[in-house]
Design a protein around this motif. Structure first.
Motif, PDB file in Angstrom:
ATOM      1  N   UNK A 144      44.719  31.205  29.135  1.00  0.00           N
ATOM      2  CA  UNK A 144      44.306  29.874  29.571  1.00  0.00           C
ATOM      3  C   UNK A 144      43.244  29.914  30.676  1.00  0.00           C
ATOM      4  N   UNK A 145      42.847  31.099  31.112  1.00  0.00           N
ATOM      5  CA  UNK A 145      41.838  31.202  32.166  1.00  0.00           C
ATOM      6  C   UNK A 145      40.530  30.609  31.680  1.00  0.00           C
ATOM      7  N   UNK A 146      39.920  29.785  32.514  1.00  0.00           N
ATOM      8  CA  UNK A 146      38.666  29.134  32.161  1.00  0.00           C
ATOM      9  C   UNK A 146      37.555  29.567  33.116  1.00  0.00           C
ATOM     10  N   UNK A 147      36.388  29.805  32.577  1.00  0.00           N
ATOM     11  CA  UNK A 147      35.214  30.063  33.400  1.00  0.00           C
ATOM     12  C   UNK A 147      35.128  31.473  33.939  1.00  0.00           C
ATOM     13  N   UNK A 148      34.196  31.628  34.870  1.00  0.00           N
ATOM     14  CA  UNK A 148      33.930  32.923  35.490  1.00  0.00           C
ATOM     15  C   UNK A 148      34.843  33.124  36.698  1.00  0.00           C
ATOM     16  N   UNK A 149      35.058  34.371  37.029  1.00  0.00           N
ATOM     17  CA  UNK A 149      35.812  34.706  38.231  1.00  0.00           C
ATOM     18  C   UNK A 149      34.808  34.899  39.351  1.00  0.00           C
ATOM     19  N   UNK A 150      34.892  34.059  40.350  1.00  0.00           N
ATOM     20  CA  UNK A 150      33.982  34.142  41.493  1.00  0.00           C
ATOM     21  C   UNK A 150      34.787  34.382  42.763  1.00  0.00           C
ATOM     22  N   UNK A 151      34.071  34.806  43.807  1.00  0.00           N
ATOM     23  CA  UNK A 151      34.752  35.003  45.093  1.00  0.00           C
ATOM     24  C   UNK A 151      35.299  33.675  45.610  1.00  0.00           C
ATOM     25  N   UNK A 152      34.612  32.586  45.327  1.00  0.00           N
ATOM     26  CA  UNK A 152      35.091  31.269  45.770  1.00  0.00           C
ATOM     27  C   UNK A 152      36.410  30.915  45.100  1.00  0.00           C
ATOM     28  N   UNK A 153      36.478  31.122  43.781  1.00  0.00           N
ATOM     29  CA  UNK A 153      37.727  30.851  43.060  1.00  0.00           C
ATOM     30  C   UNK A 153      38.843  31.754  43.578  1.00  0.00           C
ATOM     31  N   UNK A 154      38.506  33.033  43.741  1.00  0.00           N
ATOM     32  CA  UNK A 154      39.491  34.009  44.217  1.00  0.00           C
ATOM     33  C   UNK A 154      40.050  33.575  45.569  1.00  0.00           C
ATOM     34  N   UNK A 155      39.149  33.242  46.496  1.00  0.00           N
ATOM     35  CA  UNK A 155      39.567  32.854  47.845  1.00  0.00           C
ATOM     36  C   UNK A 155      40.421  31.597  47.810  1.00  0.00           C
ATOM     37  N   UNK A 156      40.046  30.641  46.999  1.00  0.00           N
ATOM     38  CA  UNK A 156      40.802  29.387  46.922  1.00  0.00           C
ATOM     39  C   UNK A 156      42.194  29.613  46.331  1.00  0.00           C
ATOM     40  N   UNK A 157      42.274  30.340  45.214  1.00  0.00           N
ATOM     41  CA  UNK A 157      43.557  30.573  44.546  1.00  0.00           C
ATOM     42  C   UNK A 157      44.477  31.443  45.404  1.00  0.00           C
ATOM     43  N   UNK A 158      43.904  32.474  46.000  1.00  0.00           N
ATOM     44  CA  UNK A 158      44.718  33.411  46.798  1.00  0.00           C
ATOM     45  C   UNK A 158      44.913  32.951  48.243  1.00  0.00           C
ATOM     46  N   UNK A 159      44.233  31.865  48.590  1.00  0.00           N
ATOM     47  CA  UNK A 159      44.324  31.351  49.965  1.00  0.00           C
ATOM     48  C   UNK A 159      43.944  32.438  50.973  1.00  0.00           C
ATOM     49  N   UNK A 160      42.770  33.011  50.726  1.00  0.00           N
ATOM     50  CA  UNK A 160      42.260  34.051  51.608  1.00  0.00           C
ATOM     51  C   UNK A 160      40.799  33.749  51.934  1.00  0.00           C
ATOM     52  N   UNK A 161      40.209  34.530  52.812  1.00  0.00           N
ATOM     53  CA  UNK A 161      38.807  34.319  53.184  1.00  0.00           C
ATOM     54  C   UNK A 161      37.884  34.816  52.064  1.00  0.00           C
ATOM     55  N   UNK A 162      36.631  34.369  52.130  1.00  0.00           N
ATOM     56  CA  UNK A 162      35.620  34.843  51.178  1.00  0.00           C
ATOM     57  C   UNK A 162      35.437  36.358  51.315  1.00  0.00           C
ATOM     58  N   UNK A 163      35.478  36.852  52.550  1.00  0.00           N
ATOM     59  CA  UNK A 163      35.309  38.299  52.788  1.00  0.00           C
ATOM     60  C   UNK A 163      36.438  39.096  52.118  1.00  0.00           C
ATOM     61  N   UNK A 164      37.667  38.604  52.250  1.00  0.00           N
ATOM     62  CA  UNK A 164      38.813  39.281  51.614  1.00  0.00           C
ATOM     63  C   UNK A 164      38.667  39.239  50.106  1.00  0.00           C
ATOM     64  N   UNK A 165      38.260  38.106  49.585  1.00  0.00           N
ATOM     65  CA  UNK A 165      38.053  37.968  48.142  1.00  0.00           C
ATOM     66  C   UNK A 165      36.984  38.951  47.664  1.00  0.00           C
ATOM     67  N   UNK A 166      35.906  39.056  48.407  1.00  0.00           N
ATOM     68  CA  UNK A 166      34.822  39.982  48.051  1.00  0.00           C
ATOM     69  C   UNK A 166      35.324  41.425  48.042  1.00  0.00           C
ATOM     70  N   UNK A 167      36.102  41.805  49.061  1.00  0.00           N
ATOM     71  CA  UNK A 167      36.652  43.178  49.108  1.00  0.00           C
ATOM     72  C   UNK A 167      37.580  43.433  47.925  1.00  0.00           C
TER      73      UNK A 167
END
Length: 184
Positions: A144-167
């Motif tokens: 059911x995953x839709x779209x691309x995986x971006x650092x913004x999506x990662x940070x929002x879903x995981x409730x973490x910073x953009x830097x953490x998502x990037x790492x």
């Protein structure tokens, strides 16, 4: 209803009708008889699935679920069959096609599930991942995953910073688990 249930309760062997055909006929006739004020469609789908389970084998598909997926065509075919002649050949043809699609859908789901199992148990059993990475990979592997995986999506879903998502993403990319597209 008495005649219907007398016919319905006979085994497929006794009636000389294949279970798939008996399921289709039962469904059509019960919903056409329409004995209750409410719930006739649900009951007819339950009866149809019940008949398909009479062979004693485990079925890996649900006609009821597939009929709900194809609801628009299902209702159109019911209306056409109920308002036409007593020839139900077109209904049987449609119903059996729907059953084939239900089986195909189940086989695809089984393959997706096996693919995810192989990913976790075989390919990445020993890969050390943090909880965010495990969570996001499970989400991405889900159909059911839709779209691309971006650092913004990662940070929002995981409730973490953009830097953490990037790492997190870079670590997965360096291990070959994720692949970066040229566009980013």
């Amino acid at each position: 209803m008495n005649r219907f249930f007398h016919w319905f309760n006979r085994s497929a062997k006794d009636s000389g009708i294949e279970l798939a055909l008996k399921s289709a006929i039962s469904h059509l006739y019960f919903v056409t008889i329409h004995p209750f004020d409410d719930g006739n469609g649900r009951l007819s789908r339950i009866l149809a699935d019940m008949i398909l389970s009479q062979d004693g084998n485990d079925r890996l598909f649900s006609m009821s679920a597939q009929l709900l997926i194809e609801r628009k065509d299902y209702y159109a075919m019911l209306e056409k069959t109920q308002s036409g002649s007593t020839d139900i050949t077109e209904w049987l043809d449609w119903y059996l096609g729907c059953m084939a699609r239900a089986i195909e859908s189940s086989l695809c789901q089984i393959e997706r599930t096996q693919s995810i199992r192989r990913f976790w148990e075989e390919a990445h059993r020993r890969t050390v991942l943090n909880e965010r990475q495990k969570n996001m990979l499970s989400r991405v592997l889900d159909s059911s995953w839709q779209g691309k995986l971006t650092t913004s999506k990662w940070a929002k879903i995981c409730k973490c910073s953009q830097d953490t998502a990037t790492r997190d993403i870079k670590a997965l990319t360096s291990r070959g688990i994720l692949k970066k597209e040229e566009a980013g």
